[in-house]
Scaffold this active site. Structure first.
Site, PDB file in Angstrom:
ATOM      1  N   ASP A  12       0.816  -1.228   0.000  1.00 59.69           N
ATOM      2  CA  ASP A  12       0.000   0.000   0.000  1.00 59.69           C
ATOM      3  C   ASP A  12       0.844   1.270   0.000  1.00 59.69           C
ATOM      4  OD1 ASP A  12      -2.265  -1.659   0.256  1.00 59.69           O
ATOM      5  OD2 ASP A  12      -1.930  -1.767   2.412  1.00 59.69           O
ATOM      6  N   GLY A  14       1.627   2.941  -2.604  1.00 58.90           N
ATOM      7  CA  GLY A  14       1.263   3.800  -3.731  1.00 58.90           C
ATOM      8  C   GLY A  14       1.924   3.340  -5.025  1.00 58.90           C
ATOM      9  N   LYS A  15       2.232   2.049  -5.092  1.00 60.72           N
ATOM     10  CA  LYS A  15       2.876   1.505  -6.299  1.00 60.72           C
ATOM     11  C   LYS A  15       1.994   1.679  -7.529  1.00 60.72           C
ATOM     12  CE  LYS A  15       3.200  -2.490  -4.336  1.00 60.72           C
ATOM     13  NZ  LYS A  15       2.778  -2.094  -3.004  1.00 60.72           N
ATOM     14  N   HIS A  40      -4.425  -2.371  -6.092  1.00 58.69           N
ATOM     15  CA  HIS A  40      -3.892  -1.046  -6.356  1.00 58.69           C
ATOM     16  C   HIS A  40      -5.067  -0.124  -6.551  1.00 58.69           C
ATOM     17  CE1 HIS A  40       0.063  -2.457  -6.962  1.00 58.69           C
ATOM     18  NE2 HIS A  40      -0.205  -3.116  -8.060  1.00 58.69           N
ATOM     19  N   GLY A 415       0.370  13.836  -4.228  1.00 60.89           N
ATOM     20  CA  GLY A 415      -1.055  13.749  -4.510  1.00 60.89           C
ATOM     21  C   GLY A 415      -1.336  12.454  -5.241  1.00 60.89           C
TER      22      GLY A 415
HETATM   23  P1  GDP Z   1      -0.379   0.183  -3.757  1.00 62.92           P
HETATM   24  O1  GDP Z   1      -0.965  -1.138  -3.489  1.00 62.92           O
HETATM   25  O2  GDP Z   1       1.067   0.253  -3.369  1.00 62.92           O
HETATM   26  O3  GDP Z   1      -0.614   0.699  -5.139  1.00 62.92           O
HETATM   27  O4  GDP Z   1      -1.079   1.198  -2.791  1.00 62.92           O
HETATM   28  P2  GDP Z   1      -2.589   1.681  -2.695  1.00 62.92           P
HETATM   29  O5  GDP Z   1      -3.401   1.323  -3.854  1.00 62.92           O
HETATM   30  O6  GDP Z   1      -3.069   1.333  -1.369  1.00 62.92           O
HETATM   31  O7  GDP Z   1      -2.306   3.234  -2.818  1.00 62.92           O
HETATM   32  C1  GDP Z   1      -2.294   4.015  -1.780  1.00 62.92           C
HETATM   33  C2  GDP Z   1      -3.354   5.079  -1.870  1.00 62.92           C
HETATM   34  O8  GDP Z   1      -2.703   6.299  -1.859  1.00 62.92           O
HETATM   35  C3  GDP Z   1      -4.237   5.107  -3.100  1.00 62.92           C
HETATM   36  O9  GDP Z   1      -5.520   5.506  -2.703  1.00 62.92           O
HETATM   37  C4  GDP Z   1      -3.584   6.166  -3.995  1.00 62.92           C
HETATM   38  O10 GDP Z   1      -4.499   6.837  -4.838  1.00 62.92           O
HETATM   39  C5  GDP Z   1      -3.082   7.099  -2.962  1.00 62.92           C
HETATM   40  N1  GDP Z   1      -1.878   7.829  -3.305  1.00 62.92           N
HETATM   41  C6  GDP Z   1      -0.791   7.435  -4.007  1.00 62.92           C
HETATM   42  N2  GDP Z   1       0.146   8.403  -3.990  1.00 62.92           N
HETATM   43  C7  GDP Z   1      -0.373   9.427  -3.268  1.00 62.92           C
HETATM   44  C8  GDP Z   1       0.132  10.698  -2.875  1.00 62.92           C
HETATM   45  O11 GDP Z   1       1.239  11.097  -3.162  1.00 62.92           O
HETATM   46  N3  GDP Z   1      -0.702  11.452  -2.110  1.00 62.92           N
HETATM   47  C9  GDP Z   1      -1.941  11.066  -1.725  1.00 62.92           C
HETATM   48  N4  GDP Z   1      -2.668  11.861  -0.969  1.00 62.92           N
HETATM   49  N5  GDP Z   1      -2.428   9.870  -2.064  1.00 62.92           N
HETATM   50  C10 GDP Z   1      -1.658   9.066  -2.820  1.00 62.92           C
END
Ligand code: GDP
Length: 428
Positions: A12, A14-15, A40, A415
């Site tokens: 989680d 932000g990949k 994701h 963001g």
């Molecule tokens: P993944 O499994 O690593 O892709 O992680 P997630 O899907 O859980 O992503 C994490 C959350 O953070 C998602 O809702 C993204 O849209 C959000 N996100 C990613 N980068 C950023 C950032 O720089 N800022 C903010 N506020 N949200 C982010």
């Protein structure tokens, strides 16, 4: 050129967003491990999507989305996911599924549920997607490879043997309804028809792509600390989360992976059980959870509230090292803009001694965080495009963490959108 995008932490990080962003220049985006257990979240012009099986590149029409042999392939989930995006107006993506990929069977999902029920309090906090039983069967050599769906003689025989074996456990260990070979065979025939248009020899396809100078992105799931060998065993996932495994799970030569972008979140979050040294609780955690990510830190697959914590330099330094990081993408930094002061975990105290080396699980359970508090920046940094325009305390936070983890932070995400990114030249 092959690039991998992987997680430094517990997942989680932000990949999905970073992959979506880098996908603009990719010809192939490949999932190489894991299954539909994690997700994701991607925000783009078509809307907001939670993907569990499809690679993030499905939103571009210049990329082929590839499911590599290392993935736990849940065929109905893949289908519903394709439908969910095309229903929202995304053009039908080009999808390739490895003929060597193995299939998550309906009974893997049942066994996952039954085993968690049986373990009760000692359960792993599984998402009950069948991933652990799937990989157990794969390595016990009783799994089903996609290629086998197309040979009915093999299939009929195998289904009978599978039911014999699984029914012993279902009857005597779990006291649940038994499997019926005819039904199972019928399900596999449905799976065959659903997957047939996408099946191909993925490793040959990628080999040829490399020779033609195409760009390939390997998209990891979860993060280093969930790796079965190098993570917080046994509270890990069942396939390797490391970039090195990308070579195996996609069928590529290891030396072709030239860039490893490790995604590291500006604070910590984790799902499931297991030691989490920098964890915070109560109101402090609730506030970070509520403000975190894009709309709160809740599981993309399960909706479960995530456990929250401060940034952990010990875990992240290790997380980056095990991935073979060439670049760190530091994400979700904008979320911290509400804090007066930001604690960071800079060491673990274990039996009275402080270390910055990430220990094995038995020692990790005893670790207490050594915190250092940095001043906050108290502003909204969303929309900023140049590193120099970030508030000084924000830059200090980034540079402090970079020094602690020892790997260059070359991207800062401020963001959830594709363009919310600041590129930076690192001094290390
Ligand atoms: P993944 O499994 O690593 O892709 O992680 P997630 O899907 O859980 O992503 C994490 C959350 O953070 C998602 O809702 C993204 O849209 C959000 N996100 C990613 N980068 C950023 C950032 O720089 N800022 C903010 N506020 N949200 C982010």
């Amino acid at each position: 050129m092959v690039k991998a995008i992987v997680g430094a932490n517990w997942g989680d990080e932000g990949k999905g967003k970073i992959t979506d962003m880098l996908a603009q220049e990719a010809d192939y985006i490949v999932r190489f491990q894991g299954g539909a257990n994690a997700g994701h979240t991607i925000v783009n012009n078509y809307g907001k999507f939670a993907l569990h099986t499809l690679p993030s590149g499905v939103f571009y029409n210049h990329t082929t989305s590839v499911i590599g042999n290392g993935v736990a392939l849940n065929i109905p989930v893949l289908f519903n996911e394709i439908k969910s995006i095309t229903d929202k107006g995304v053009p039908m993506p080009r999808i390739a599924v490895s003929d060597r990929c193995q299939i998550v069977m309906p009974y893997h999902i049942l066994f996952d549920q039954y085993e968690e029920e049986r373990l009760g309090k000692a359960s792993f906090g599984s998402t009950k997607s069948g991933i652990a039983p799937f990989y157990s069967d794969k390595y016990a050599k009783v799994g089903y490879q996609v290629s086998e769906l197309f040979d009915d003689d093999i299939l009929r025989d195998k289904v009978v043997r599978t039911c014999e074996q699984k029914n012993v456990l279902l009857e005597h260990l779990y006291h649940k309804p038994l499997l019926n070979p005819e039904e199972l065979l019928a399900t596999l025939h449905e799976y065959r028809d659903m997957i047939a248009p996408y099946v191909c020899d993925v490793s040959t396809m990628l080999w040829n792509a490399i020779k033609e100078g195409k760009n390939i992105l390997l998209e990891g799931q979860l993060g280093t600390l969930k790796d079965p060998d190098h993570g917080i065993y046994p509270m890990v996932t069942s396939s390797s989360t490391l970039a090195a495994y990308g070579a195996i799970g996609a069928g590529l030569p290891p030396y072709e992976i030239k860039q490893i972008v490790t995604v590291c979140k500006a604070y910590s979050s984790a799902v499931g059980a297991g030691a989490f040294v920098s964890e915070i609780f109560g109101d402090e955690a609730d506030e970070l959870r509520r403000r975190g990510g894009d709309g709160g830190e809740f599981g993309a697959t399960t909706g479960r509230p995530r456990r929250m914590g401060w940034f952990d330099c010990v875990a992240s330094k290790y997380g980056c090292r095990m991935q073979g990081t060439t670049d760190v993408a530091f994400t979700v930094l904008d979320v911290l803009g509400y804090l007066d002061e930001i604690p960071v975990c800079v060491g673990y105290e274990i039996d009275g001694e402080v270390t910055t080396d990430f220990p094995v699980t038995s020692k990790l359970e005893k670790a207490k965080p050594v915190l250092k508090t940095l001043p906050g920046w108290k502003t909204d940094i969303r929309g900023i495009k140049n590193y120099e325009e970030l508030p000084e305390n924000c830059r200090n936070y980034i540079e402090f963490i970079e020094e602690q983890i020892g790997f260059p932070i070359t991207m800062v995400s401020n963001g959830p959108g594709r363009d919310d990114i600041i590129y930076r030249k690192s001094a290390i």
